[in-house]
Design a protein around this motif. Sequence first.
Motif, PDB file in Angstrom:
ATOM      1  N   THR A  88       0.824  -1.205   0.000  1.00 15.08           N
ATOM      2  CA  THR A  88       0.000   0.000   0.000  1.00 15.08           C
ATOM      3  C   THR A  88       0.856   1.251   0.000  1.00 15.08           C
ATOM      4  O   THR A  88       0.555   2.228  -0.700  1.00 15.08           O
ATOM      5  N   ALA A  89       1.948   1.235   0.772  1.00  8.97           N
ATOM      6  CA  ALA A  89       2.849   2.392   0.791  1.00  8.97           C
ATOM      7  C   ALA A  89       3.589   2.535  -0.533  1.00  8.97           C
ATOM      8  O   ALA A  89       3.797   3.651  -1.031  1.00  8.97           O
ATOM      9  N   ARG A  90       3.981   1.416  -1.128  1.00 15.58           N
ATOM     10  CA  ARG A  90       4.678   1.488  -2.420  1.00 15.58           C
ATOM     11  C   ARG A  90       3.775   2.035  -3.520  1.00 15.58           C
ATOM     12  O   ARG A  90       4.246   2.685  -4.453  1.00 15.58           O
ATOM     13  N   SER A  91       2.473   1.794  -3.398  1.00 15.08           N
ATOM     14  CA  SER A  91       1.556   2.258  -4.444  1.00 15.08           C
ATOM     15  C   SER A  91       1.485   3.773  -4.514  1.00 15.08           C
ATOM     16  O   SER A  91       1.062   4.328  -5.541  1.00 15.08           O
ATOM     17  N   VAL A  92       1.896   4.466  -3.445  1.00 17.42           N
ATOM     18  CA  VAL A  92       1.886   5.931  -3.454  1.00 17.42           C
ATOM     19  C   VAL A  92       3.292   6.506  -3.538  1.00 17.42           C
ATOM     20  O   VAL A  92       3.502   7.691  -3.274  1.00 17.42           O
ATOM     21  N   GLY A  93       4.282   5.653  -3.847  1.00 15.06           N
ATOM     22  CA  GLY A  93       5.620   6.167  -4.113  1.00 15.06           C
ATOM     23  C   GLY A  93       6.661   5.958  -3.048  1.00 15.06           C
ATOM     24  O   GLY A  93       7.807   6.400  -3.217  1.00 15.06           O
ATOM     25  N   VAL A  94       6.339   5.289  -1.944  1.00 16.49           N
ATOM     26  CA  VAL A  94       7.342   5.030  -0.907  1.00 16.49           C
ATOM     27  C   VAL A  94       8.254   3.901  -1.376  1.00 16.49           C
ATOM     28  O   VAL A  94       7.781   2.886  -1.890  1.00 16.49           O
ATOM     29  N   ARG A  95       9.554   4.067  -1.201  1.00 18.34           N
ATOM     30  CA  ARG A  95      10.527   3.080  -1.652  1.00 18.34           C
ATOM     31  C   ARG A  95      11.594   2.845  -0.578  1.00 18.34           C
ATOM     32  O   ARG A  95      11.824   3.683   0.289  1.00 18.34           O
ATOM     33  N   ARG A  96      12.244   1.685  -0.669  1.00 17.28           N
ATOM     34  CA  ARG A  96      13.353   1.384   0.235  1.00 17.28           C
ATOM     35  C   ARG A  96      14.476   2.383   0.024  1.00 17.28           C
ATOM     36  O   ARG A  96      14.752   2.814  -1.095  1.00 17.28           O
ATOM     37  N   GLY A  97      15.135   2.757   1.132  1.00 19.71           N
ATOM     38  CA  GLY A  97      16.208   3.726   1.071  1.00 19.71           C
ATOM     39  C   GLY A  97      15.755   5.163   1.146  1.00 19.71           C
ATOM     40  O   GLY A  97      16.576   6.068   1.257  1.00 19.71           O
ATOM     41  N   MET A  98      14.444   5.396   1.100  1.00 15.04           N
ATOM     42  CA  MET A  98      13.907   6.755   1.147  1.00 15.04           C
ATOM     43  C   MET A  98      13.991   7.308   2.566  1.00 15.04           C
ATOM     44  O   MET A  98      13.823   6.583   3.545  1.00 15.04           O
ATOM     45  N   ARG A  99      14.268   8.599   2.684  1.00 14.69           N
ATOM     46  CA  ARG A  99      14.311   9.242   3.995  1.00 14.69           C
ATOM     47  C   ARG A  99      12.908   9.314   4.578  1.00 14.69           C
ATOM     48  O   ARG A  99      11.908   9.352   3.864  1.00 14.69           O
ATOM     49  N   ARG A 100      12.863   9.346   5.897  1.00 12.68           N
ATOM     50  CA  ARG A 100      11.572   9.305   6.587  1.00 12.68           C
ATOM     51  C   ARG A 100      10.702  10.498   6.221  1.00 12.68           C
ATOM     52  O   ARG A 100       9.495  10.357   5.991  1.00 12.68           O
ATOM     53  N   ARG A 101      11.307  11.669   6.141  1.00  9.55           N
ATOM     54  CA  ARG A 101      10.515  12.864   5.855  1.00  9.55           C
ATOM     55  C   ARG A 101       9.896  12.783   4.463  1.00  9.55           C
ATOM     56  O   ARG A 101       8.726  13.131   4.267  1.00  9.55           O
ATOM     57  N   GLU A 102      10.668  12.282   3.490  1.00 10.31           N
ATOM     58  CA  GLU A 102      10.139  12.159   2.136  1.00 10.31           C
ATOM     59  C   GLU A 102       9.034  11.114   2.079  1.00 10.31           C
ATOM     60  O   GLU A 102       8.022  11.285   1.388  1.00 10.31           O
ATOM     61  N   ALA A 103       9.227   9.999   2.810  1.00 14.35           N
ATOM     62  CA  ALA A 103       8.196   8.950   2.820  1.00 14.35           C
ATOM     63  C   ALA A 103       6.888   9.466   3.415  1.00 14.35           C
ATOM     64  O   ALA A 103       5.802   9.194   2.896  1.00 14.35           O
ATOM     65  N   GLN A 104       6.993  10.250   4.487  1.00  9.90           N
ATOM     66  CA  GLN A 104       5.777  10.784   5.111  1.00  9.90           C
ATOM     67  C   GLN A 104       5.144  11.872   4.260  1.00  9.90           C
ATOM     68  O   GLN A 104       3.930  12.055   4.308  1.00  9.90           O
TER      69      GLN A 104
END
Length: 560
Positions: free
Chosen positions: A73-89
């Motif tokens: 579900t998170a990947r479907s909106v652009g979250v990826r491994r190695g991403m910083r927490r602020r960018e993921a949120q």
Amino acid sequence: MNTRPRRLSNDAAKSRGAVLPLDEAKRTFPVNRMLVLWCPDWPVVAAAAAAGLPAHLPGAVFLANQVVACSATARSVGVRRGMRRREAQSRCPEIEVFVDDPDRDARFFEPVAAAVEELVVGVDVVRPGLVAVPVSGAAGYFGGERSFAELLVDHVSGSAGVECQIGIADGLFAATLAAHRSAIVARGRNAEFLDPLSITELDQPDSNRTELVDLLRRLGLGTLGSFAALPQRDVVSRFGSVGLLGHRLASGGDERPPNRRKPPPELAVTREFEPALDRVDTAAFMAKTLSTKFHAGLAARGLACTRLGIYALTERGEELHRVWRCAEPLTPEGIADRVRWQFEGWLRAAAGERPTAGVSVLRLTPEETVEGKSLQLGLWQGSDSGGEHTPEAERAARALVHVQGLLGPSGVFTAVFDGGRGPVERVRLVPWGDRRAPTDGHDAPWPGRLPAPSPATVFESPVPATVTDSSGEAVSGTERCQLTAPPWKVAVEDGSPRRVIDWAGPWPELTRWWVPHGAGTQARLQVLLEGEAAADPAVALLLSWQHGCRPEWTVEGRYD
């Protein structure tokens, strides 16, 4: 954790003839044919289960403020491994944030491994979320690979309530990648299946091939097939033993040659416990000493362990066992980690599934070994540079383990540089043997952080001090953390006042702003004091002022 199981598919690499339709895969293959069961995004699934949250919610596991695993579900909106927490949120504001915890992952994975073991023997836990089993015997018993794979998916999904995928191929590496694609690779067709896959697939967890993959990408080798096409002689001369192993995998081979050495029975290490082990922390402490002895026995014969058998007997005669498979030879720390993870699964299982008594006997057995040269440690690097160990670091570690044996698990600590504003906050003590990883947010900006250099000596308990101005009046701070007067003299505890030669600051800080009616103000001040006698050197101190506290001024540290 109850989710809808994913059915097997044959999409990957079908056009190249490497993947067979499930209804065609009904033959019995040699013993090196492996089946891998993979639970996608397992760290997130385990973290959600521990928090009592549904598995379908967007979530991510963070280590050092970076995403190490995220849900579909998170990947479907652009979250990826190695991403910083602020960018993921920013991409997914409703994302659930979880802390990386291998012990938790292992504890929740034990029911999955047990469910697989109900249908087939010889289960190897590669890591939490991934198990491997030899497929030939089970496929023949259950009527072919297709029948066995579908039965195993249904059984694990129904028994453990988790989503899983299965892959079958020749060797663990190809079977793992096949599991990621829910595919069955025909016998002898590994190379064709792997040919179009990205070179980044070589960088599996615990493989230590990150630098190799990065170098291959910069050289323009973007697929496993392009790497496998290079002559082996050239690969060895350019990339060494790590490149040779990667080349073997990319070419469709296995991690190790098929004919592996059978471990002598005397290499097993057994220990009895009185009283019995019924706590994970106690078991983890005992495992460190036992794993060191186990590894030393193997090293004395020029061997290293790649499949570790953990066998336990409880006070009431219950027999427990599990085998852990590793792509790389195990170090003493790796052995201790797997023993700790296994005890997490055994002792913290749900009621009715955990043992009814403590573990009285523990035995570590090398189920599979390779030549000791496979575990070639660095020559110059120490334990704090790249995770490798020198003989000096190993001797120091053994000495600390010995002292810990005398003082107990919480008797020896090492320091971890962490986040915070003051010097006391930025140092966290970790019991020897535990993971020395900083907490989330350690590299945040931290407004109000004390500038470099930090004091060489930090007091465990702040030392009271008195600061006065040139007229002898006490110096305090305002609500905006400004000094009421320049500091002239400082007296530490009951000592005589010393004149201030120079000073810097104050650096204000708003503390506990998130607690209703609990916010406060604090400021730090660096002062250089004259020596007690004329010939004595000057003394540099770090002072802290806190509004509403008694005493207002304390000494946090001393500079050399």
